[in-house]
Scaffold this motif. Structure first.
Motif, PDB file in Angstrom:
ATOM      1  N   ASP A   1       0.793  -1.225   0.000  1.00  8.54           N
ATOM      2  CA  ASP A   1       0.000   0.000   0.000  1.00  8.54           C
ATOM      3  C   ASP A   1       0.827   1.278   0.000  1.00  8.54           C
TER       4      ASP A   1
ATOM      5  N   ASP B   1      -7.917   6.157  -7.106  1.00  7.16           N
ATOM      6  CA  ASP B   1      -8.736   6.220  -5.893  1.00  7.16           C
ATOM      7  C   ASP B   1      -8.917   4.802  -5.370  1.00  7.16           C
ATOM      8  N   ARG B   2      -8.368   4.525  -4.197  1.00  5.54           N
ATOM      9  CA  ARG B   2      -8.444   3.176  -3.634  1.00  5.54           C
ATOM     10  C   ARG B   2      -9.649   2.982  -2.717  1.00  5.54           C
TER      11      ARG B   2
ATOM     12  N   TYR C   1     -12.798   3.205   0.057  1.00  4.62           N
ATOM     13  CA  TYR C   1     -12.968   3.264   1.507  1.00  4.62           C
ATOM     14  C   TYR C   1     -12.545   1.951   2.167  1.00  4.62           C
ATOM     15  N   THR C   2     -11.923   2.070   3.322  1.00  2.97           N
ATOM     16  CA  THR C   2     -11.635   0.909   4.164  1.00  2.97           C
ATOM     17  C   THR C   2     -12.203   1.186   5.547  1.00  2.97           C
TER      18      THR C   2
ATOM     19  N   CYS D   1      -9.241  11.032   4.978  1.00  4.68           N
ATOM     20  CA  CYS D   1      -8.770  10.744   3.624  1.00  4.68           C
ATOM     21  C   CYS D   1      -7.303  11.135   3.506  1.00  4.68           C
TER      22      CYS D   1
ATOM     23  N   CYS E   1       1.976   5.050  -3.964  1.00  7.84           N
ATOM     24  CA  CYS E   1       1.496   3.704  -3.647  1.00  7.84           C
ATOM     25  C   CYS E   1       2.181   2.617  -4.471  1.00  7.84           C
TER      26      CYS E   1
ATOM     27  N   CYS F   1      -1.788   7.448  -5.189  1.00 13.65           N
ATOM     28  CA  CYS F   1      -3.138   7.026  -4.813  1.00 13.65           C
ATOM     29  C   CYS F   1      -3.703   7.937  -3.729  1.00 13.65           C
TER      30      CYS F   1
ATOM     31  N   LYS G   1      -6.757   7.421  -0.460  1.00 12.15           N
ATOM     32  CA  LYS G   1      -7.477   6.364   0.240  1.00 12.15           C
ATOM     33  C   LYS G   1      -8.277   6.948   1.392  1.00 12.15           C
TER      34      LYS G   1
END
Length: 280
Positions: A103, A127-128, A130-131, A229, A235, A260, A262
């Motif tokens: 990552d 754009d990775r 939402y986690t 964010c 990345c 990236c 995230k």
């Protein structure tokens, strides 16, 4: 006098060596709302860590630390309080998670990055998404050296608000060979409480925690949700193919970085709803 000069000389050498081991990069980033803010990314090759820091338009200070050696990510958040609504001047939370290497580029690769145009406004290429992190454990930062030696100083203002997850504990035990019994002494679960009965051994029972968004009682404990964010970070590395003369397979070489952004959503225990007024 000679001893003093030698001491000063040693300090100069140490400062020089520290400068070699650490590299700072200042990035101007445009977020989705069009706001422009500055990120500072620092790479320390000798410690094998990277820190990324920025301040949001509402004053919230976000600092991300990645300890590659121990596979640890810590995100520290300093949120300014609304004193007219009974909050303290500010509060600090630390979210400690297992880190997956793919990552972020390595600290060594990060230390070699240079900007041709430092004033350029950067927008992440990928754009990775939402986690979600459900932080179900308190972490005692003073006992966290088994996880990472950096946590105790990095989270020194979050003595009662440093969190991790059972899932992360399992990863550190399995992948790093950390003693489970020792590691479990550094955490405790806030979804259970001890109940004392005279003459009887202590028992533990589970408690349900209401979402802060679902209660109007400012003094009630609840589960708070905080969205963050990271708007720009390296990345991955880009590789290009060299020219071929038709006889040999063209070689590949590093020719840049992939960038990236995230989003993180942290759900965690808050002692009082009034410390989570943004989650309404």
């Amino acid at each position: 006098m000679k001893g003093l000069n030698e001491f000063i000389g040693i300090l100069i050498v140490l400062q020089y060596l520290y400068g070699i081991c650490t590299t700072d990069l200042l990035i101007n980033v445009k977020n989705q709302g069009g706001d422009i803010f500055s990120e500072t990314i620092t790479s320390n090759v000798s410690e094998d860590i990277i820190t990324l820091e920025f301040q949001r338009s509402d004053g919230t200070l976000v600092t991300q630390l990645i300890d590659f050696r121990n596979k640890v990510q810590v995100i520290k958040v300093l949120v300014l309080g609304e004193e007219e609504r009974g909050q303290h001047q500010y509060q600090v939370m630390c979210f400690v998670n297992y880190y997956y290497k793919m990552d972020f580029i390595s600290s060594d690769a990060m230390s070699k990055l240079r900007q041709k145009n430092p004033g350029t406004i950067r927008i992440a290429e990928e754009d990775r998404g939402y986690t979600n992190y459900t932080m179900d454990l308190f972490l005692d930062a003073t006992k966290s050296k088994l996880i990472s030696k950096h946590i105790v100083t990095f989270c020194n203002e979050a003595a009662d608000s440093t969190y991790t997850r059972n899932d992360d504990i399992k990863q550190w035990i399995q992948r790093l060979g950390i003693s489970e019994s020792l590691l479990m002494t550094a955490v405790h679960n806030f979804t259970s409480i001890s109940v004392r009965h005279p003459g009887i051994n202590n028992t533990t029972r589970s408690i349900s925690i209401t979402k802060c968004a679902d209660t109007s009682n400012l003094w009630a404990s609840c589960s708070c949700a905080l969205e963050l964010c990271i708007g720009w970070y390296p990345c991955g590395l880009k590789f290009c193919k060299g020219k071929s003369d038709g006889k040999k397979i063209p070689s590949t070489y590093k020719c840049g970085i992939k960038t990236c952004k995230k989003y993180f959503i942290f759900s965690y225990y808050s002692k009082m709803k009034k410390n989570c007024l943004w989650d309404e």
